[in-house]
Each structure stands twice: as structure tokens, then as C-alpha cells.
Write a protein that holds these residues in place. Sequence first.
Motif, PDB file in Angstrom:
ATOM      1  N   MET C 207      47.428  68.369   3.758  1.00 47.99           N
ATOM      2  CA  MET C 207      47.395  67.260   2.810  1.00 47.99           C
ATOM      3  C   MET C 207      46.899  65.975   3.478  1.00 47.99           C
ATOM      4  O   MET C 207      46.115  65.231   2.896  1.00 47.99           O
ATOM      5  N   LYS C 208      47.352  65.729   4.702  1.00 37.17           N
ATOM      6  CA  LYS C 208      46.834  64.552   5.423  1.00 37.17           C
ATOM      7  C   LYS C 208      45.324  64.678   5.631  1.00 37.17           C
ATOM      8  O   LYS C 208      44.589  63.702   5.495  1.00 37.17           O
ATOM      9  N   ILE C 210      43.063  66.295   3.810  1.00 39.05           N
ATOM     10  CA  ILE C 210      42.286  66.058   2.575  1.00 39.05           C
ATOM     11  C   ILE C 210      42.364  64.585   2.169  1.00 39.05           C
ATOM     12  O   ILE C 210      41.347  63.969   1.838  1.00 39.05           O
ATOM     13  N   VAL C 211      43.571  64.015   2.205  1.00 38.70           N
ATOM     14  CA  VAL C 211      43.752  62.617   1.780  1.00 38.70           C
ATOM     15  C   VAL C 211      42.938  61.682   2.670  1.00 38.70           C
ATOM     16  O   VAL C 211      42.237  60.784   2.178  1.00 38.70           O
ATOM     17  N   ASP C 212      43.017  61.867   3.972  1.00 39.83           N
ATOM     18  CA  ASP C 212      42.285  60.977   4.886  1.00 39.83           C
ATOM     19  C   ASP C 212      40.775  61.088   4.676  1.00 39.83           C
ATOM     20  O   ASP C 212      40.064  60.082   4.689  1.00 39.83           O
ATOM     21  N   ALA C 214      39.313  62.071   1.875  1.00 40.48           N
ATOM     22  CA  ALA C 214      38.994  61.577   0.518  1.00 40.48           C
ATOM     23  C   ALA C 214      38.764  60.073   0.515  1.00 40.48           C
ATOM     24  O   ALA C 214      37.918  59.557  -0.217  1.00 40.48           O
ATOM     25  N   ILE C 215      39.536  59.370   1.328  1.00 41.11           N
ATOM     26  CA  ILE C 215      39.411  57.909   1.364  1.00 41.11           C
ATOM     27  C   ILE C 215      38.082  57.507   2.002  1.00 41.11           C
ATOM     28  O   ILE C 215      37.466  56.522   1.613  1.00 41.11           O
ATOM     29  N   GLU C 218      34.463  60.872  -0.584  1.00 45.18           N
ATOM     30  CA  GLU C 218      34.975  61.599  -1.750  1.00 45.18           C
ATOM     31  C   GLU C 218      34.342  62.988  -1.877  1.00 45.18           C
ATOM     32  O   GLU C 218      35.040  63.974  -2.105  1.00 45.18           O
ATOM     33  N   ALA C 221      35.453  65.505   0.697  1.00 42.12           N
ATOM     34  CA  ALA C 221      36.853  65.881   0.479  1.00 42.12           C
ATOM     35  C   ALA C 221      36.989  66.873  -0.669  1.00 42.12           C
ATOM     36  O   ALA C 221      37.847  67.759  -0.644  1.00 42.12           O
ATOM     37  N   ILE C 222      36.151  66.713  -1.683  1.00 43.06           N
ATOM     38  CA  ILE C 222      36.186  67.662  -2.802  1.00 43.06           C
ATOM     39  C   ILE C 222      35.852  69.066  -2.288  1.00 43.06           C
ATOM     40  O   ILE C 222      36.515  70.043  -2.647  1.00 43.06           O
ATOM     41  N   GLU C 225      38.829  70.376  -0.223  1.00 44.53           N
ATOM     42  CA  GLU C 225      39.948  70.786  -1.080  1.00 44.53           C
ATOM     43  C   GLU C 225      39.685  72.150  -1.708  1.00 44.53           C
ATOM     44  O   GLU C 225      40.563  73.027  -1.720  1.00 44.53           O
ATOM     45  N   LYS C 226      38.462  72.335  -2.219  1.00 43.06           N
ATOM     46  CA  LYS C 226      38.093  73.638  -2.802  1.00 43.06           C
ATOM     47  C   LYS C 226      38.262  74.763  -1.774  1.00 43.06           C
ATOM     48  O   LYS C 226      38.791  75.825  -2.090  1.00 43.06           O
ATOM     49  N   ARG C 228      40.132  74.867   0.962  1.00 45.11           N
ATOM     50  CA  ARG C 228      41.543  75.133   1.277  1.00 45.11           C
ATOM     51  C   ARG C 228      42.226  75.860   0.117  1.00 45.11           C
ATOM     52  O   ARG C 228      43.078  76.734   0.326  1.00 45.11           O
TER      53      ARG C 228
END
Lengths: 278, 278, 278
Positions: C207-208, C210-212, C214-215, C218, C221-222, C225-226, C228
Motif C-alpha cells: 500500500m505504501k 502504490i500510494v507513494d 500515485a502521488i 498517477e 501507479a495505475i 495497482e493492476k 499487484r
Amino acid sequence: MDTKSLTIKKETGFTTVLINHGEVNLLTNELILELQQVVAELNKDELNRAVIFRSSNPHFFSAHLDVTVINRREEGITGTANFMQLIDDVKNMNAITFAIVDGAARGGGNEFAMACDIVYGTENAVFAQPEISTNIPPGGQGSVQAARRLGRTRALEFLLTSADMDAPTAERFGLITRHVPSASLEQTLQQIVTPITFLEQRDIDMMKEIVDLAIKDEKAAIELEKKRFIERSGEDKTQYLIGKVLKHGAQTSREIHISELLADVAADVMQDMAQMKQ
Amino acid sequence: MDTKSLTIKKETGFTTVLINHGEVNLLTNELILELQQVVAELNKDELNRAVIFRSSNPHFFSAHLDVTVINRREEGITGTANFMQLIDDVKNMNAITFAIVDGAARGGGNEFAMACDIVYGTENAVFAQPEISTNIPPGGQGSVQAARRLGRTRALEFLLTSADMDAPTAERFGLITRHVPSASLEQTLQQIVTPITFLEQRDIDMMKEIVDLAIKDEKAAIELEKKRFIERSGEDKTQYLIGKVLKHGAQTSREIHISELLADVAADVMQDMAQMKQ
Amino acid sequence: MDTKSLTIKKETGFTTVLINHGEVNLLTNELILELQQVVAELNKDELNRAVIFRSSNPHFFSAHLDVTVINRREEGITGTANFMQLIDDVKNMNAITFAIVDGAARGGGNEFAMACDIVYGTENAVFAQPEISTNIPPGGQGSVQAARRLGRTRALEFLLTSADMDAPTAERFGLITRHVPSASLEQTLQQIVTPITFLEQRDIDMMKEIVDLAIKDEKAAIELEKKRFIERSGEDKTQYLIGKVLKHGAQTSREIHISELLADVAADVMQDMAQMKQ
């Protein structure tokens, strides 16, 4: 400065610019040129740390850009270029700039406010970028500032509906710095502007430098901040001020009452400065 | 369109899509395919400017993605791919999209809402990405959207706890556009959607273009905005509309009552259009 | 661990670190080294998922960095380096870190709080970066974090005025995760920390990650996420947990009462685990 629509009031370390231009503070080419001149003059004032733009009009901060310059005729091209340059010039001022919005700030008027570092809006304020209603986008960075402050979803709502946004909403959504009721405006300004007038120009430059970089590149800004911290740590002024705060109770429970502690430090420093001048 | 779980209601310039699919509006492969079909059809409608996704279920906007497609079997691979494609398709719609969340939007249901340009949540709404409770991350951009809207600290709290977030909190933290109490929902929708229906498709495209670029690259977006402003300034439509706003009192203190002024302009323009059609 | 100023309390899956160091929890070199040691030890604890930093001082979370290390003498250089390293170390901890601010967190004290993943502030909390009053910028990422959380305009106001910000304002402006009144602090902590203790370390890492990303990016990160989501979808643990949620009513209207449903799942899973241990 010889100004027709602007009243310039200089005080210790800061300047108030009062806008009073026709019925609605329309950003005509005449007003734009006068504002550009005032901005250039204020940048030359080495003792000035803050500029407060206010309106003397009871209903308008500034209605918007004069729509008669929105065309591709010669005076339109010049007027548009001057307006775009004014927005850049305000953004690049040396001083910390405040827009006090106590009426309507729409279109170019809102863009002028957004070009300032800090924007306070009262219960009488409304903010809008209604350009799309006349077939154009904002031209003074209004859609860019909306996007960056409001985020994508609220920016689209704001820009596509042309709707007015009041100050509590603009604060909640991050469009402006704060909603400040007009009754507490003078007190807020004094609290915020006074500590800024105590700073050196290079302090303001340093903070803008770190903050602007941090928004673009967190990692690079961390390194820059560390570098500036180390550079400044070694300065005599730092050691002098650390001595003063320690003398007045820093690092003890006296910090519970920090504003008293800092007031004592300020009085002490001012006494030293008075003695130096003798 | 022949749809089983979606009711499509077309009005002047906008479309409402009502979702009614089983007990909890579960995003099954069947519903996903139907939504994809509707999205494709709406993109072909050149007169449509806004799409409002709503649920007829009293408790759920959409519960989440059907968990039986979360596997690596053939139908799981297809279902997952279809869901991911749907999220992209909704994000790329021509119209401005609204999600009206008046119940639970969790997992894929929240991701579907976040894929819309504008999200309104009522007092009955909750938003969540509880995927980690079943050993998976969100797969429809939920963790990415959480990060970008909530920031790092609130996104981690939201994603790691699987907790529901209500609409007032989601507005305060920027996850959704606005908290709109259900009692004022229809009025809000009318106020926001109506001005959007007056726009051309290219207006929406232009604003999305500037806003999206501004979030990535402020400087480049400023140049783009200036360019579009100059292009549009020279258009006949701009001069026509500027003429109309000036005729109805723009640039005078009549702008104090700007909504009346703009209503007069709209009526005037509609009269011209009616005459042109004769 | 042999610690003088820190009390370490281990519970199932999380650890509380209570800071009690002199009159104002000053970040002296001694305290910094002790915190570094605790951080290193906690990173080795493979069963620990959350760390809660609290203060036993009724007035101070931590006053600030010891100003006597702010110089370019040998111990100043070492102390500054240790402090900067501590901030990085806290940011990079394996566990999800909480700062519970129930008093003053100024300068390095605020920077220590901002280095934690999640910050809660009570009605007794104040946050400030008053470094510029002693001629220096923050040195522990304070101006960078202010810029990224508050945005440009509020960060400049915050940093240039040295003013205290209370927790409701800090929540509203995004400086901290939440304002949590002290009366509801224990309950909030339990609600937030408990689900985190149920996670695996790799869940937090994912989660860290993806979140890091994404910021920063974007689009990238998309894709992450897919990726993972697809990787995790095929795991036995995912199928096991999906089986459990379906058994307890997922995808039916029982999701109206989702917390009951999840509690039943948790009880069921714990029963399985107990049987496995037999």
C-alpha cells in the motif's frame, strides 16, 4: 508614484495598495498599466516585505478584465499581453503579497487575487472564473490555479458552471488561504503581517524557494532545506538569536507561554538595535 | 439501447443512467458489459454533455466488484479485464460524468464513482476500499485515487483499515466533490448540470485538457491556457457573447446581481437562436 | 532495550513508545540517539505492524530540536546529522507510525510528528515551524512537509509567521491526518490500529508502494495497482478469504451491516487459525 486609481500607503515594512477604479474596479488597460508601475516600484523598495492589495469599492475586489480587450485587434492584443504580464509580475514580486477580497473577484479579478501569495476572503467575497460563458477560457492562469488548488473534480465544476464560490467554501476547498470575517480582518492582518516585516528579504526568498521546489520535487526540496539549514546554522545572527531565546526561557516550560517568550525576545532585540544606532 | 439493469433517461443535453442490478448493485461481468455498452453509446451522442449515474437501490450505489471474478481462472481473467477497462472508459467519456452516491459505494463501486468527473455524496453515502481485508489491493484505481485525493497520510489510514468514510468526511478530506444532503440533491444537480448543457463539446474538452495538464505541469498549463485564450478571443462567437453581456449591463454595478444579468443574456441568446431557426 | 527517556510497551501487533525527556521533551542528541535505537529495534520485530509515539508530558509532544546543536561546531554537526537521520529513519519504518500530539509540537517536534505516517492532534495540540524567528529554515523536512500538505499559500503563511496552528485548523488544512478530541483518542486508536495489526508486513509495503507512486506519477501507479491486484488474485489466501466473506453474507443485503459481517469473518478466521495450531 503618480497614480490615479491606486492609493499607496507605506508603513514600516509593508505597503497597502487600495484599488479604486470606476464603478466595478474593472481591469482596464489603464488600471493594468498603473498596477504594473506600482509593482515595479514596490520591487525596488528594499525595506518593504509585504504588500496588501485591497479595494475601496464596497461590492467589488475587481469585477474582471475589461472584455473590450478580448479581441485580436491591435489594442486587444496589447491589453491581453499587458494583463498576462501583470499576473506574472504579481506572482514574482519580492514582497509577500496579500489579496483582501471583501466583494466580488471574478475572471481577471480572481486571477489577480490568485496571483498573490495569500488570499483572505470575507463574508462579502465571491470568487468565480465565468469566462466559458463568453466562449473563452480564463487567460490569467485562472483555470491553472483552480486546478492546482481545488483538484480536478472541483476545478471542473467551478470552471464549467461559471458559478460564484463564497469564502467559507473557497477556504474549505483550498482556493483561498482563509475565510476571515470582515470584523476580524484588521486584527488578522496585523498578526500575520507583523512577523513578516521582521524578516529579511533573503528569508522570504529562501522560504519561497523551498516551498516552490517541494511542490514539484519532494526529494530535491528535502536536500535544499538541509543545505540552507546548515548554511544558516553557522551565521552569527543565528547564534545571537539562539542566545536571546535561551535567555528568555526557551527549552524550559516557559515555552508553554510561547507568545510571551517571543515578545520578550523581540523587545530585547529591539533594545540592542536601538543601542547599536546610538 | 437494450439494457436489463440500467434505465437510460435522456433529457436536453444530459442523460441519467439508473443502476438497478440485483440485491446490492454488484458489479458482475453482466453489469460491467452493460455499462460498457451504455458508455460507448453515450459517447456517440453529440448532443449529450453530462451523464448522471444513480442507483435505484435504497442502500447501495454499488456494493463492489463481484468477488467471484477475483481469481486467475478464465472467466476471472476476463471479468477483471472488463472491470479495469470500464473504469478507464468512464474516465475517458466525452460528457461530464456525475456519480450520485446515496448509499454504499465500496471497492469497485467506489472506484466506479471515483472514475466520474464529479461525485456527490448524501447523508446515506459511505465510501470504502476494503480490498486488503481479502488479501488484495484495489484493482480499479481505488488506491491511486485515494492517494491523489486524500494525500498520503489519509490514504494509508483509509486503505489499511478498510473503514467506511461518510460524505461529510469525504468532502472535508477531498475524496468527493461535495457532500449534498439528499433533500437538496435535485436542486443542486439542476444548478450544476444546466450550465454544462449550454456548452459545446469542445469547451468541455478544452477545460479538461487545461485542468489535467495543470495538475501535472503548472508551467506548461499556463502556456496552454494563454494559447487557448488567444485562439478563442478572435472567434465571432466570443464577440457576439461579449456584445450580449455588455448590452445587459456587464462592466457596470449591475454585476452585483450577476445571476440576473446572466439570465437576461441567456434569454437574449435563446431568442436569437429561435429567430435563426425560423 | 535499555532506554532512559522512552517507555516501550509491546502489545499484540503494535507498540507504544512513550516519550518522557526533561521539562519539554527537547530533542537533545541523547534523546535522538535513543529514538534511533528504538526505531532500529522495532524494525527488527517481525510481528509489529504499528508504532504509536506519545508523550507523557502534559504540555509538550516535543518542544523542538535542542538549539544548542544548531551551530557548526563538532557536536553541532553531529547533532544536526543525527536529527536529520532520525527523521529519515522514522519515515522509513516498516510499521505504520502514529504521532499522538496532545501538546505542543514545534520545530523538530513537529517534524518528528510529520515523519510519522499518521498524525492525530487533540484540543491541546499546537503545531509550528518557528525556525525563521532564529534565522534558520526548518532542517528536518518541516518546510517541505508544510508545502506538500498545506499547499503554497498556507505553507508560506505558516512558515513565515512562526505561528502555532491548532488541531482543528491543522486537520482542515491537511497538515495532520485528523483532529481527535482527547476524550475519544483511545477509542479511535483502537479502531484504527486493530485492523492494521491483522495485516501482513507485505500488505503495508504494497500500500505504501502504490500510494507513494500515485502521488508522483498517477499513470505508473495505475499500472502498478493492476499488476499487484492480478498477482494477489491468484493466491490461496485470497480464495480462502473470499470464501469466508461469501459464507457470511457478502454480495447480499447483509452488507448493509458490514461491520457485523466482517466481525463474523474475523471470528471464523480466528477459529480456523486456532484449529491449525492444535
